[in-house]
Scaffold this motif. Structure first.
Motif, PDB file in Angstrom:
ATOM      1  N   ASP A   1      44.223 -36.093  34.798  1.00 13.90           N
ATOM      2  CA  ASP A   1      43.542 -35.527  33.613  1.00 13.90           C
ATOM      3  C   ASP A   1      42.847 -36.614  32.802  1.00 13.90           C
ATOM      4  O   ASP A   1      41.667 -36.508  32.478  1.00 13.90           O
ATOM      5  N   VAL A   2      43.613 -37.667  32.452  1.00 15.09           N
ATOM      6  CA  VAL A   2      43.015 -38.660  31.550  1.00 15.09           C
ATOM      7  C   VAL A   2      41.893 -39.425  32.244  1.00 15.09           C
ATOM      8  O   VAL A   2      40.906 -39.808  31.622  1.00 15.09           O
ATOM      9  N   LEU A   3      42.035 -39.615  33.565  1.00 18.97           N
ATOM     10  CA  LEU A   3      40.946 -40.298  34.276  1.00 18.97           C
ATOM     11  C   LEU A   3      39.678 -39.454  34.251  1.00 18.97           C
ATOM     12  O   LEU A   3      38.575 -39.976  34.104  1.00 18.97           O
ATOM     13  N   SER A   4      39.853 -38.147  34.365  1.00 15.17           N
ATOM     14  CA  SER A   4      38.644 -37.321  34.351  1.00 15.17           C
ATOM     15  C   SER A   4      38.017 -37.269  32.953  1.00 15.17           C
ATOM     16  O   SER A   4      36.821 -37.093  32.821  1.00 15.17           O
ATOM     17  N   TYR A   5      38.846 -37.481  31.878  1.00 14.16           N
ATOM     18  CA  TYR A   5      38.259 -37.534  30.530  1.00 14.16           C
ATOM     19  C   TYR A   5      37.268 -38.683  30.413  1.00 14.16           C
ATOM     20  O   TYR A   5      36.341 -38.643  29.623  1.00 14.16           O
TER      21      TYR A   5
END
Ligand SMILES: *Cc1c(COP(=O)(O)O)cnc(C)c1O
Length: 639
Positions: A586-590
């Protein structure tokens, strides 16, 4: 050294006192006989209590890892009720001839479940919402169903915003456009004419009054929002010219958040009332007076006008406001307006607690003083040694001054090659022995010299906390705001260490080293020794206001797990909602990574390693599995 009998005599009452939990807890938190922090959500039924460590146990059994943001819905309900009851009581007692309408400013906590709870429970009292942007307006329109509740629109308004608001007005919402800038009026008049819908208008006034506190730049002549008196008069004239003065219904101001001093609150109310009366004199219809936010939370429990506290109770706030309004309006013989406040912080702060575990500690261990010095020890080190031996309660400060002087000189000699590494280490050990001893001696002094205030900080331990300050308590990092923090269990044991907290961002700003204290600010927090094979849990309390959305992805530590609790009068409770925190993916895709692509790239690298004979094909499979598990995992430390 702590004596064994002192340890045995330690009671949970002493813990309650040490951490001031009954002062800042507002009746919602207490310590149980078995040393747990308990939640007591019903102010009129103290028997109903739920232990936080037991909640944590339940969460772990369900597979939810720390850190967890725990929300207690009952506390939110209770705060809403208290606000309305307090105003109602003050109005009845003083003979106020209109009503109170609260609105919740969405920016303080925009989470869907917060708005849902506020509109649901607040429905009993016609509690409304305040929106400061298009997105907040859209959320408010969808959540608010009660035609009696007010919807206050502050902030910049473009055509889209205004059209939507006008349609809502036609549908029956009690929606007010508050003019923040003189230029907004033209667009509103234009759209109103085009759609054939008359708006309810308000003006946001610039207060001359300015309050003390962290967040009070909203007041004063230089505040960035609002109209000064000349601009208000221009608005009146423009509305008169358009034959729309009857649309002007409300005066609004916002003095700033967390106003610690009741005097500032009263002064602002008086000023606003004069503007309100002035507008009636000008012929405006009026009827609503909106006092904005500012109702403070007593974070340190000191009940003072210090920035983290407030020198008034909720009842005093309500009575003072009602009384101040009545004084001005009665004098002019004008009808009492509907009173609106936009309290955000005071409604939601109490209901969230951030829970986390301690991963490790770095202890300050005072080195023992050597019995004697080796031959050929440089004179400066011998002098330092003598200073250490002769230190007593009478000469603490003088000895420490000497110690610092000798240490710095010895470091200078080391730089020039006149002192060996081993000799320097000896000097540093003597120095730290002295600092530690001085801290002990200071306890015997009635008055600690201000220069030695930081001494305890120098010898505190570091406890490594499984959380990110940037994500979960951003105000602590950004503006030095202080939240109450304490262990949530083992409160029947004496805490024998003093520590600061470091988070897991590996950033030197990722720490908490200021703590609540009844007299000032404490530089370290009393904590317990870690036990082998046993987690140690702490809570940061009163984090329900502002912290969630201001938090950021520093070091790509994402949203924490969130759990909402509904407690029943018979001590049972339900986990009404669980929201899993962000995964690594999730955070990488942010930040615009594509997790699939990352996997493919890494697989290629792994395949190359197979070709080159560094790993086997079977190892490649295990490595890829670890990579994929990592992507799916929580961003925090998982045990
Ligand atoms: C932020 C804000 C509030 C909320 O203030 P609290 O101190 O949290 O109650 C209210 N009104 C306006 C216009 C705001 O900007």
């Amino acid at each position: 050294m702590v004596k064994k009998d002192a340890l045995e005599r330690w009671t949970v009452e002493q813990s309650a006192e040490l951490y001031s939990i009954r002062n800042w807890g507002a009746g919602y938190f207490d310590v149980s006989r078995d040393g747990h922090v308990v939640i007591t959500p019903f102010l009129d039924n103290k028997k109903a209590r739920v232990s936080i460590p037991k909640i944590i146990k339940g969460l772990r059994e369900r597979g939810l890892d720390m850190p967890v943001l725990l929300r207690v819905e009952n506390i939110l309900d209770s705060q809403i009720s208290l606000l309305h009851q307090s105003f109602r009581t003050a109005m009845e007692r003083l003979g106020y001839k209109s009503v109170f309408r609260g609105v919740f400013p969405i920016k303080v906590n925009q989470q869907e479940q917060v708005l849902e709870e506020i509109t649901k429970h607040g429905g009993k009292y016609h509690h409304g919402l305040e929106a400061g942007s298009k997105a907040e307006l859209i959320a408010a329109l969808a959540m608010l169903r009660d035609p009696e509740a007010c919807l206050i629109c502050n902030g910049y308004k473009d055509e889209e915003f205004i059209d939507l608001g006008l349609y809502a007005c036609k549908m029956g919402y009690k929606i007010f456009f508050v003019l923040e800038m003189p230029s907004e009026l033209e667009l509103i008049l234009e759209r109103s004419k085009a759609l054939g819908i008359e708006p309810l208008l308000g003006v946001r006034m610039k207060l001359a009054a300015k309050a003390g506190g962290h967040w009070t730049e909203s007041g004063g002549d230089r505040s960035i929002f609002g109209l000064d008196s000349a601009q208000i008069v221009e608005v009146v004239d423009r509305l008169k010219a358009a034959d729309m003065l009857h649309c002007l219904r409300l005066v609004h101001y916002h003095l700033g958040s967390q106003i610690p001093n009741i005097r500032d609150i009263r002064t602002a109310v008086q000023e606003a009332c004069r503007v309100y009366c002035g507008l009636i004199d000008e012929g405006a219809a009026m009827g609503y007076l909106d006092l904005g936010g500012g109702l403070a939370v007593d974070y340190d429990g000191s009940h003072t006008n210090y920035v983290n506290s407030r020198n008034y109770t909720l009842d005093e706030y309500c009575a003072d406001v009602v009384e101040a309004v009545m004084q001005t309006l009665d004098e002019k013989g004008m009808d009492h307006p509907v009173l609106i406040t936009e309290s955000g912080r005071a409604l939601v702060a109490y209901y969230s607690v951030l829970l986390f575990n301690i991963l490790d500690t770095s202890r300050f261990e005072a080195p023992p003083l050597p019995k004697s010095l080796p031959e050929e020890t440089p004179t400066l080190i011998a002098n330092l040694f003598e200073a250490a031996k002769s230190m007593s309660v009478r000469n603490v400060q003088e000895s420490l001054n000497d110690a610092v002087y000798y240490r710095d000189e010895i470091r200078g000699l080391f730089r020039h090659g006149h002192v060996s590494l081993r000799q320097r280490a000896l000097a540093e050990n003597i120095f730290w022995h002295m600092v530690n001893q001085a801290a002990g001696l200071l306890k015997q002094l009635k008055q600690v010299p201000p220069e030695l205030d930081d001494l305890h900080e120098a010898i505190s331990d570091i406890y490594y906390a499984n959380m990110s300050v940037f994500q979960s308590v951003p105000d602590s990092w950004a503006i030095g705001h202080i939240f109450p923090i304490m262990p949530v269990h083992r409160l029947d044991e004496m805490p024998t260490r003093r520590a600061i907290l470091a988070d897991i961002t590996c950033d030197c700003d990722g720490k908490i080293d200021r703590f609540i204290d009844p007299h000032a600010v404490a530089k370290s927090l009393p904590l317990h020794e870690l036990k082998d094979n046993e987690e140690y849990y702490l809570g940061v309390f009163l984090v329900g206001a502002y912290q969630e959305t201001l938090g950021d992805l520093h070091n790509l530590l994402g949203d924490t797990n969130v759990v909402s609790l509904r407690i029943h009068e018979d001590n049972s409770y339900d986990f009404v909602r669980e929201v899993e925190g962000d995964t690594v993916s999730d955070v990488l895709s942010y930040v615009e990574f594509d997790p699939k692509k990352l996997q493919t790239r890494f697989r290629h690298t792994a395949e190359k390693a197979v070709r080159e004979g560094r790993i086997t094909a079977r190892e490649r499979r295990d490595i890829m599995r670890a990579f994929e598990d990592g992507m799916r995992g929580y961003t925090y430390f998982e045990r």
